[in-house]
Design an enzyme around this catalytic site. Structure first.
Site, short mmCIF file in Angstrom:
data_model
loop_
_atom_site.label_atom_id
_atom_site.label_comp_id
_atom_site.label_asym_id
_atom_site.label_seq_id
_atom_site.Cartn_x
_atom_site.Cartn_y
_atom_site.Cartn_z
N ASN A 74 0.83 -1.20 0.00
CA ASN A 74 0.00 0.00 0.00
C ASN A 74 0.87 1.25 0.00
OD1 ASN A 74 -2.37 1.54 0.16
ND2 ASN A 74 -2.27 1.58 2.39
N TYR A 125 1.76 7.30 1.27
CA TYR A 125 2.52 8.10 0.31
C TYR A 125 2.81 9.46 0.92
CZ TYR A 125 -1.92 10.41 -0.81
OH TYR A 125 -3.11 11.10 -0.74
N ARG A 145 1.22 11.06 3.96
CA ARG A 145 0.01 10.33 4.34
C ARG A 145 0.37 8.99 4.95
NH1 ARG A 145 -5.02 11.46 2.48
NH2 ARG A 145 -5.14 13.54 1.65
N HIS A 150 -18.08 -1.70 -5.85
CA HIS A 150 -17.37 -0.49 -6.31
C HIS A 150 -15.87 -0.75 -6.36
CE1 HIS A 150 -15.87 3.59 -6.46
NE2 HIS A 150 -15.25 3.40 -5.32
N HIS A 172 -11.41 13.36 -6.90
CA HIS A 172 -10.18 13.62 -6.17
C HIS A 172 -9.75 15.08 -6.21
CE1 HIS A 172 -10.29 9.33 -7.06
NE2 HIS A 172 -9.76 9.20 -5.87
#
Ligand code: MET
Ligand SMILES: [Zn+2]
Length: 765
Positions: free
Chosen positions: A122, A520, A523, A649, A702
């Site tokens: 991740n 990232y 974050r 989704h 986004h």
């Protein structure tokens, strides 16, 4: 003598100090000097921690202010014109590449380079675009600078750098580049920079470098023998001795050429792929290449079974001799939290199971010591802790185990095929053509987060908190009524996070207070940990969805996170397979789905955004994964009658290569992120087709940008060319929790208007 090595360490700093300083630099509240000061002290803190743990070989040069791959591009002078032309200083240019930059007053508006998931983790790397005319020059030698910085502290390190082939395989290709361009074709141009960098290290007295080549664990690297030979024959003469690492998988057939490279040592990931050891030992035996055994996992948070690791290492020692064997982590420790020692809320039993970065350093050191004939007290304690954990594992929840064992074929399928279900759902839901809906969350405002913080701190009662959330739901329902959507959602105000929220209500999970892991840039996430069999003590979402449904005549869509996504965004347990854990989660969710339907919820969405990222790195392993992942989803959604509309989704990934598996989920309706990829997915739909209902996102959530009505119409029209218009639903490409209400209202009003236009203007069956 067997030595211990650590391949890399978290960069976030104790107490998340890097996040704090970097974000305050961005906000203009800290100077570049203050930022560099903190970075320097974090590097010191990391080196000292690793050294104090007793590790022999300590990494340097892998620290970063944003991302390590971005650092390489920047250090090699690959700075695309759109950033170079901004006249920013070096640091701001670097950050602009990582996260974009907007400064309206100065007319600056550049978007960030694209990001991509790093292997199957991740963690995200920043992919700077390369083109045939990309030139490289050594802008700065970060590896040398950090080596010298550590040396001044009295710590000798092993500098770390991505190998040129891995580097070129990970970066992006520029949009302007010809379609057949591959960054790997830049290898000859890039090599001189590596030679210069490595010879500078050698000149400074560096003895040993670590060259990371994780790309070696992918199938495609098996064809790259001549490239690898060329690179390492060019680098070896000018470089310090080279250890090549191969984290995250097995080297497979590539060992056939790796064994003839002029390198000092080859590292293996024995956490992921212990079985490869025999074959690699046989290949290396008659060469003078040494081996570094990645025995301590860089990917999980579990205490290493040191006795078992030692046994594996002893095999290598007896084949090659202790002079030729080192032990290390399987990968950089960047995927683990910093330290168990700061966790105050876990029980001592739970703490005894866990090992984060700092503890993993101690483990590698203890392992080397034991192999050198000295079992430390840590080694003894480890043996006891592992035995206790094994004991705990035996105390499984037999009801859960039995239920998994008795999953039948029937439980994996809905009662009728899609066509029949569709008719039943039409009557049950009464939706128009081109029905409009959203993906689940509405803006998570400051008020919502404050209410949650107050509740967590005990400043408001549970009743007060729930009242506040009900008010948010009422607000979301009013909003959707006003905007004119067709299929409603409750808005998810009560959820802190789409995985944690469920983990907290299920048996079998624990949570850290400070177990942050970099996702990232600045974050970080705090993944839940699966520690035992998973079950659902009571309904998790029914009260909220039922309340929301009571406020309107429009159908309310229930909202759950799917089993595969919950598992992929948690730290799984190591003692049972991911398949079993996923099925346990699926059974818990199956009960929730049935309860929702019984409470009058006619449509239920089970999100699986992380299904793609769990895909194994080697194609040979895909089938197995996709089979249990698809089965898990089907298991969780097949307990309801034909008239319940099951949605799913997908986002965050390129789903092209697993699209056939998405079809096999047999959801009645899927929504899929498409707007950011410029509807590249349309080609996928064209070639594979899709038989059920589908809503490729019509705009990108986004950014705060409001999509125009015409733009949405154009997208719908484009979709109606490749998919049956009758099967299209209209939705944004992901949840709206990061957006503000104002832009959400404008965007969704345009979406509703475009859908109304489509009903009268696009051909439907
Ligand atoms: C990352 S996918 C998010 C889906 C979730 N239902 C939401 O709307 O936020
Ligand atoms: Zn999403």
């Amino acid at each position: 003598m067997v030595k211990s090595a650590v391949l890399g360490y978290p960069r976030i700093g104790v107490g998340r100090s890097m996040k704090k300083i970097i974000e305050s630099y961005w906000a203009g509240n800290a100077s570049a000097e203050q930022l560099q000061e903190t970075a320097k002290s974090v590097r010191k803190e990391r080196w000292e921690t690793i050294k104090n743990a007793g590790v022999d070989i300590i990494p340097s040069g892998e620290f970063t202010l944003y991302d390590q791959l971005l650092d390489h591009s920047y250090n090699f002078g690959v700075i695309p014109e759109r950033y170079a032309s901004q006249q920013l200083n070096g640091l701001d240019t670097y950050f602009a590449m990582g996260r974009g930059r907007q400064d309206k007053a100065k007319g600056v508006d550049v978007v960030a380079c694209e990001m991509g998931k790093y292997f199957d983790s991740n963690y995200h790397v920043v992919k700077v675009p390369h083109a045939p005319n990309t030139e490289f020059k050594l802008n700065q030698n970060q590896q040398l600078a950090e080596y010298e910085e550590a040396k001044a502290l009295g710590i000798i390190t092993r500098p770390v750098i991505f190998g040129p082939i891995t580097y070129l395989s990970l970066v992006a290709k520029s949009r302007e580049a010809p379609a057949d361009f591959e960054p790997l074709s830049l290898l000859d141009k890039l090599l001189p920079v590596y030679k210069e960098l490595l010879s500078q290290l050698k000149g400074a007295g560096v003895e040993h470098v670590q060259i990371d080549e994780p790309i070696l664990v992918l199938d495609k690297a098996e064809a790259w023998g001549s490239e690898y030979k060329k690179v390492y024959e060019a680098l070896a003469p000018v470089a310090p001795k080279i250890t090549i690492t191969s984290s995250y998988g097995r080297v497979g057939k590539s060992i056939e050429y790796l064994k003839s490279l002029p390198i000092y040592a080859l590292h293996l990931d024995l956490d992921r792929e212990p079985k490869q050891l025999d074959e690699v030992l046989a290949a290396l035996k008659s060469t003078d290449i040494n081996i570094e055994l990645g025995l301590v996992s860089g990917r999980n948070i579990w205490k290493t079974d040191l006795k078992a690791a030692k046994a594996l290492a002893e095999k290598a020692v007896s084949e090659l001799s202790s002079e030729r064997v080192n032990v290390s982590t399987s990968s950089s420790l960047l995927h683990t939290p910093i330290s168990v020692k700061v966790e105050k809320k876990l029980t001592s039993e739970q703490l005894s199971w866990l090992s984060f970065a700092e503890e993993k350093c101690e483990e590698v050191a203890a392992l080397a010591q034991a192999l050198n004939g000295k079992e430390s007290s840590l080694f003894e304690q480890n043996t006891k802790d592992i035995a206790a954990r094994r004991e705990f594992e035996r105390s499984s929840d037999s009801a859960v185990r039995d239920r998994v064992a008795s999953i039948s074929e029937e439980m994996l399928s809905r009662k009728s095929p899609f066509a029949t279900r569709r008719e039943a759902q039409k009557k049950h839901l009464n939706l128009p053509k081109f029905p409009t809906t959203t993906i689940g969350s509405f803006p998570q405002t400051k008020e919502i987060r404050q209410a949650r913080a107050k509740f967590t701190k005990g400043e408001i009662t549970k009743e007060e908190y729930e009242k506040a959330m009900e008010a948010e739901i009422q607000n979301a329902v009013d909003f959707q009524t006003k905007v004119g959507l067709d299929l409603f959602v409750h808005g998810e105000p009560e959820r802190n996070d789409m995985v944690q929220y469920f983990g907290e209500q299920l048996n079998g999970f624990i949570f850290t207070q400070l177990g942050w892991v970099q996702s990232y840039g600045s974050r970080y996430v705090r993944p839940p940990i699966v520690v035992s069999d998973v079950s659902r003590p009571s309904p998790m979402t029914v009260r909220w969805s039922a309340y929301a449904q009571s406020l309107t005549d429009k159908p309310m869509k229930g909202m759950l996170t799917g089993p595969v996504t919950i598992l992929n965004w948690s730290f799984p347990r190591a003692d049972v397979s991911k398949e079993v854990q996923s099925k346990q989660l699926a059974l818990a969710l199956r009960d929730e789905v049935v309860d929702l339907a019984n409470a009058g919820i006619k449509a239920i969405q089970v999100d699986e955004p992380a299904i793609r990222e769990g895909l194994p790195l080697r194609k040979a392993d895909w089938d197995n994964y996709l089979t249990w992942a698809v089965d898990s989803f089907r298991l969780s959604t097949s307990g309801v009658g034909d008239d319940t509309q099951v949605h799913s989704h997908f986002c965050y990934s390129d789903f092209g290569d697993i699209f056939p598996s998405i079809q096999r989920l047999d959801a009645d309706v899927i929504s899929i992120e498409a707007s950011k990829a410029d509807l590249k997915l349309l080609d996928v739909f064209k070639s594979y087709g899709y038989s059920n209902e589908i809503g490729p996102g019509v705009y990108d959530i986004h950014s705060p940008r409001v999509p125009g009505e015409q733009e949405i119409k154009d997208r719908l029209e484009a979709m109606a060319k490749v998919l049956p218009a009758d099967n299209l639903i209209v939705n944004p490409d992901c949840g709206l929790k990061t957006r503000g209400w104002k832009e959400t209202e404008e965007s969704l009003s345009n979406l509703v208007a475009a859908a109304r236009w489509a009903r009268s203007s696009l051909v439907t069956a």
